[in-house]
Design an enzyme around this catalytic site. Sequence first.
Site: not given
Ligand code: SUG
Length: 417
Positions: A19, A22, A24-25, A28, A163, A231, A233, A348
Amino acid sequence: MALREINFDGIIGPSHNYAGLSLGNLASTTNALNISHPRDAALQGVEKMRHNLGLGLAQGIFVPLPRPNHDWLSDLGTTVQDAPDTLRPAAFSASAMWAANAATVSPAPDTEDGRCHLTVANLRTMAHRSHEWPDTYCQLRCAFGNGEHFRVHRPVPPAFGDEGAANHMRIAPSHGAPGVEIFVYGKSGGRFPARQHVEASRAVARFHGLDPERTLFAAQSEEAIAAGAFHNDVVAVANENVLFAHEQAFENRAELYTALRRLVPEVEIVEVPAAAVGLDDAIKSYLFNAQLVSLPDGGMGLILPEEARETPSVWRWLEQMVEGNGPIRELFVVDVRQSMANGGGPACLRLRVVADPAAVDPRFMADEAKLDAISGCIAEWWPEQIAPDDLLNPELWDRIEHAREALLETLDLSDLA
Ligand code: SUG
């Protein structure tokens, strides 16, 4: 009391979808609105656990949380039928699969009262993750209900983002010896949010009764967050006396390394220079989101995602590393592509708890037979795929709810329903 490292993996939930929630990720955002494959995703997760059991490691499980989250939608004055498009995907997110964000864990040898302490993360920075904690809290209280060995804390108030273990590392001569705990926080991430606040980290250290002399707080570098290390990690991992980190992970690495060498003279720091692997390749490949584990026959190994092997600069560096005389001797590759496409690598997907496995509620411990039962349930119940518009389909809602119920029954965990 025999302390061991136990990796509790989040079973990937039947609502796993892309979806783009997130900021910065990068994974995602890049994969936003793609079609997801929850059944394959969950089976990949089980195969990773099977792989690790095969290495002789202790393995635990956490179950997916109830989705859609009706309670959360109700708190927002809506329902799954009426929810606006801005909320519905967040209510369906399977993000609790990334168990490294469930809680921060301090093992018994580090704490004042000699118990293993866990503080549930508030995950308040991202809306879709901010509603995980009440169900995570229930689950952890169940798994770690033995009050002689464990104490589970409620989250830090939402004033400060926390987190969980994704921003926490522990360096110790061995799992059972007193360690030094490192809390990594973000100050600024440039165009991206810094998700871990130092005040939250400090509160967790106080809850856990850690010795201030053996507790370090280190800032993440702004350039790492801005490059997509949402994060810590994603750019560093530790195990026993080894810290494996990218050169640009921390704001002030010299200060951190000096403090660690003073407090744990046995520490070995394996740093990957930016000249060999740039931050972009490190983040794209999730090199540091490997599980760094102590192998039963001695030495350490890295459990890496396929994407690390596919990134030439990373694989070249890793092959050279294992040929050298360092502490990390073996490389294992696992396929967790469905999770990776949402920014979640092998590390993760697991929460590390150093504890006596006999003190954990046995329903949360895994063996081959239990993994067979879990994969059977996934094969029967998990949706094959989810496209963004499917989240509007009541048949999918029922399917997701029934799938979770079937899993809870299989695991004799219906009390979590
Ligand atoms: O929080 N992705 C998670 C990934 C978490 C990874 N965890 C660690 N690094 N420990 C986050 O960004 C994406 C959900 C979406 O876009 O549907 C998401 O939540």
